[in-house]
Design a protein around this motif. Structure first.
Motif, PDB file in Angstrom:
ATOM      1  N   GLN A  19      -3.086  -1.181  -2.684  1.00 53.72           N
ATOM      2  CA  GLN A  19      -4.998  -1.156  -3.094  1.00 53.72           C
ATOM      3  C   GLN A  19      -4.645  -2.058  -2.749  1.00 53.72           C
ATOM      4  OE1 GLN A  19      -5.961   1.222  -6.529  1.00 53.72           O
ATOM      5  NE2 GLN A  19      -7.072   2.695  -4.641  1.00 53.72           N
ATOM      6  N   VAL A  20      -4.062  -3.565  -3.408  1.00 50.21           N
ATOM      7  CA  VAL A  20      -4.779  -4.971  -3.049  1.00 50.21           C
ATOM      8  C   VAL A  20      -4.326  -5.161  -1.531  1.00 50.21           C
ATOM      9  CG1 VAL A  20      -4.925  -7.303  -4.199  1.00 50.21           C
ATOM     10  CG2 VAL A  20      -5.535  -5.337  -5.849  1.00 50.21           C
ATOM     11  N   ARG A  21      -3.119  -5.150  -1.250  1.00 54.02           N
ATOM     12  CA  ARG A  21      -2.726  -4.965  -0.181  1.00 54.02           C
ATOM     13  C   ARG A  21      -2.953  -4.220   0.933  1.00 54.02           C
ATOM     14  NH1 ARG A  21       2.649  -4.237  -3.159  1.00 54.02           N
ATOM     15  NH2 ARG A  21       2.900  -2.157  -2.310  1.00 54.02           N
ATOM     16  N   GLY A  22      -3.989  -3.012   0.772  1.00 56.74           N
ATOM     17  CA  GLY A  22      -4.305  -2.828   1.798  1.00 56.74           C
ATOM     18  C   GLY A  22      -6.264  -3.298   2.209  1.00 56.74           C
ATOM     19  N   VAL A  23      -7.115  -3.762   0.890  1.00 55.24           N
ATOM     20  CA  VAL A  23      -8.184  -4.456   0.736  1.00 55.24           C
ATOM     21  C   VAL A  23      -7.542  -5.874   1.299  1.00 55.24           C
ATOM     22  CG1 VAL A  23      -9.275  -6.292  -0.334  1.00 55.24           C
ATOM     23  CG2 VAL A  23      -9.078  -3.651  -1.489  1.00 55.24           C
ATOM     24  N   LEU A  24      -6.335  -6.871   1.302  1.00 54.19           N
ATOM     25  CA  LEU A  24      -6.197  -7.835   1.911  1.00 54.19           C
ATOM     26  C   LEU A  24      -5.646  -7.717   3.465  1.00 54.19           C
ATOM     27  CD1 LEU A  24      -3.877  -9.377  -0.055  1.00 54.19           C
ATOM     28  CD2 LEU A  24      -6.072 -10.215   0.557  1.00 54.19           C
ATOM     29  N   ARG A  25      -5.317  -6.395   4.027  1.00 55.33           N
ATOM     30  CA  ARG A  25      -4.833  -5.752   5.047  1.00 55.33           C
ATOM     31  C   ARG A  25      -6.507  -5.515   5.950  1.00 55.33           C
ATOM     32  NH1 ARG A  25      -1.170  -2.612   4.139  1.00 55.33           N
ATOM     33  NH2 ARG A  25      -2.303  -0.857   3.864  1.00 55.33           N
ATOM     34  N   LEU A  26      -6.754  -5.294   5.012  1.00 53.27           N
ATOM     35  CA  LEU A  26      -8.662  -4.458   5.897  1.00 53.27           C
ATOM     36  C   LEU A  26      -8.890  -5.980   6.210  1.00 53.27           C
ATOM     37  CD1 LEU A  26     -10.294  -2.105   3.576  1.00 53.27           C
ATOM     38  CD2 LEU A  26      -9.443  -1.167   5.843  1.00 53.27           C
ATOM     39  N   MET A  27      -9.472  -7.040   5.376  1.00 50.31           N
ATOM     40  CA  MET A  27      -9.841  -8.399   5.946  1.00 50.31           C
ATOM     41  C   MET A  27      -8.975  -9.265   6.858  1.00 50.31           C
ATOM     42  SD  MET A  27     -10.228  -9.445   1.925  1.00 50.31           S
ATOM     43  CE  MET A  27     -11.544 -10.097   1.421  1.00 50.31           C
ATOM     44  N   GLU A  28      -8.025  -9.257   6.535  1.00 50.98           N
ATOM     45  CA  GLU A  28      -7.083  -9.604   8.088  1.00 50.98           C
ATOM     46  C   GLU A  28      -7.309  -8.648   8.721  1.00 50.98           C
ATOM     47  OE1 GLU A  28      -3.031  -9.488   6.729  1.00 50.98           O
ATOM     48  OE2 GLU A  28      -3.619 -11.023   5.398  1.00 50.98           O
ATOM     49  N   GLU A  29      -7.490  -7.681   8.683  1.00 49.21           N
ATOM     50  CA  GLU A  29      -7.930  -6.946  10.331  1.00 49.21           C
ATOM     51  C   GLU A  29      -9.667  -6.821  10.715  1.00 49.21           C
ATOM     52  OE1 GLU A  29      -7.357  -3.213   9.610  1.00 49.21           O
ATOM     53  OE2 GLU A  29      -4.309  -3.960   9.572  1.00 49.21           O
ATOM     54  N   GLY A  30      -9.905  -7.844  10.029  1.00 49.27           N
ATOM     55  CA  GLY A  30     -11.693  -8.016   9.902  1.00 49.27           C
ATOM     56  C   GLY A  30     -12.493  -6.640   9.782  1.00 49.27           C
ATOM     57  N   LYS A  31     -12.107  -5.564   9.052  1.00 47.25           N
ATOM     58  CA  LYS A  31     -13.052  -4.401   8.829  1.00 47.25           C
ATOM     59  C   LYS A  31     -14.481  -4.639   8.056  1.00 47.25           C
ATOM     60  CE  LYS A  31     -10.048  -1.990  10.326  1.00 47.25           C
ATOM     61  NZ  LYS A  31      -9.817  -1.546  11.369  1.00 47.25           N
ATOM     62  N   PRO A  32     -15.429  -4.390   8.422  1.00 45.42           N
ATOM     63  CA  PRO A  32     -16.782  -4.401   8.223  1.00 45.42           C
ATOM     64  C   PRO A  32     -16.706  -4.469   6.213  1.00 45.42           C
ATOM     65  CG  PRO A  32     -16.832  -3.077   9.242  1.00 45.42           C
ATOM     66  CD  PRO A  32     -15.323  -3.162   9.082  1.00 45.42           C
ATOM     67  N   CYS A  33     -17.694  -5.422   5.958  1.00 46.97           N
ATOM     68  CA  CYS A  33     -17.960  -5.638   4.815  1.00 46.97           C
ATOM     69  C   CYS A  33     -17.388  -4.410   3.613  1.00 46.97           C
ATOM     70  CB  CYS A  33     -18.520  -6.529   3.779  1.00 46.97           C
ATOM     71  SG  CYS A  33     -19.402  -6.893   2.534  1.00 46.97           S
ATOM     72  N   LYS A  34     -18.822  -3.534   4.463  1.00 43.33           N
ATOM     73  CA  LYS A  34     -19.010  -2.071   3.518  1.00 43.33           C
ATOM     74  C   LYS A  34     -16.969  -1.379   2.979  1.00 43.33           C
ATOM     75  CE  LYS A  34     -20.172   2.428   4.235  1.00 43.33           C
ATOM     76  NZ  LYS A  34     -20.874   3.113   5.137  1.00 43.33           N
ATOM     77  N   ASP A  35     -16.832  -1.893   4.275  1.00 38.41           N
ATOM     78  CA  ASP A  35     -15.242  -1.211   4.474  1.00 38.41           C
ATOM     79  C   ASP A  35     -13.823  -2.127   2.681  1.00 38.41           C
ATOM     80  OD1 ASP A  35     -15.839   0.470   5.442  1.00 38.41           O
ATOM     81  OD2 ASP A  35     -14.481  -0.089   6.860  1.00 38.41           O
ATOM     82  N   VAL A  36     -14.344  -2.956   2.564  1.00 30.85           N
ATOM     83  CA  VAL A  36     -13.967  -4.306   1.901  1.00 30.85           C
ATOM     84  C   VAL A  36     -14.119  -4.170   0.374  1.00 30.85           C
ATOM     85  CG1 VAL A  36     -13.323  -6.243   1.028  1.00 30.85           C
ATOM     86  CG2 VAL A  36     -13.207  -5.537   4.107  1.00 30.85           C
ATOM     87  N   VAL A  37     -15.725  -3.576   0.018  1.00 37.65           N
ATOM     88  CA  VAL A  37     -15.799  -3.506  -1.211  1.00 37.65           C
ATOM     89  C   VAL A  37     -16.088  -2.361  -2.122  1.00 37.65           C
ATOM     90  CG1 VAL A  37     -18.084  -3.839  -1.591  1.00 37.65           C
ATOM     91  CG2 VAL A  37     -18.019  -5.419  -0.628  1.00 37.65           C
TER      92      VAL A  37
END
Length: 88
Positions: A19-37
């Motif tokens: 899950q943590v790797r997935g969060v990092l991937r979301l951040m690297e892909e520039g996904k919205p804050c809502k998704d990351v949070v």
């Protein structure tokens, strides 16, 4: 005192790691804050459950060890509760 950790808890922690790797991937892909949070919240909930499981399993062993040694396990229970409270 040696502690044994179950395969179940190790599996749970590996899922959290994913899950943590997935969060990092979301951040690297520039996904919205809502998704990351949202995903970080899921990681936190999963880690809280893992923490509670580890404390519960080890507390039981510690209580039995204290009783076998003729000591009062009350202090251990208090320490476990403090660990859980502090983790939030």
């Amino acid at each position: 005192m040696d502690y044994e950790y179950t395969d179940e808890i190790k599996k749970r922690l590996r899922r959290i790691e994913g899950q943590v790797r997935g969060v990092l991937r979301l951040m690297e892909e520039g996904k919205p804050c809502k998704d990351v949070v949202s995903q970080i919240s899921a990681v936190r909930n999963a880690s809280d459950k893992a923490l509670a499981q580890i404390v519960a399993e080890n507390l039981q062993k510690c209580i039995m060890d204290e009783q076998e040694a003729g000591r009062d396990p009350g202090k251990l229970v208090q320490e476990a509760v403090e660990l859980l409270v502090k983790s939030r």
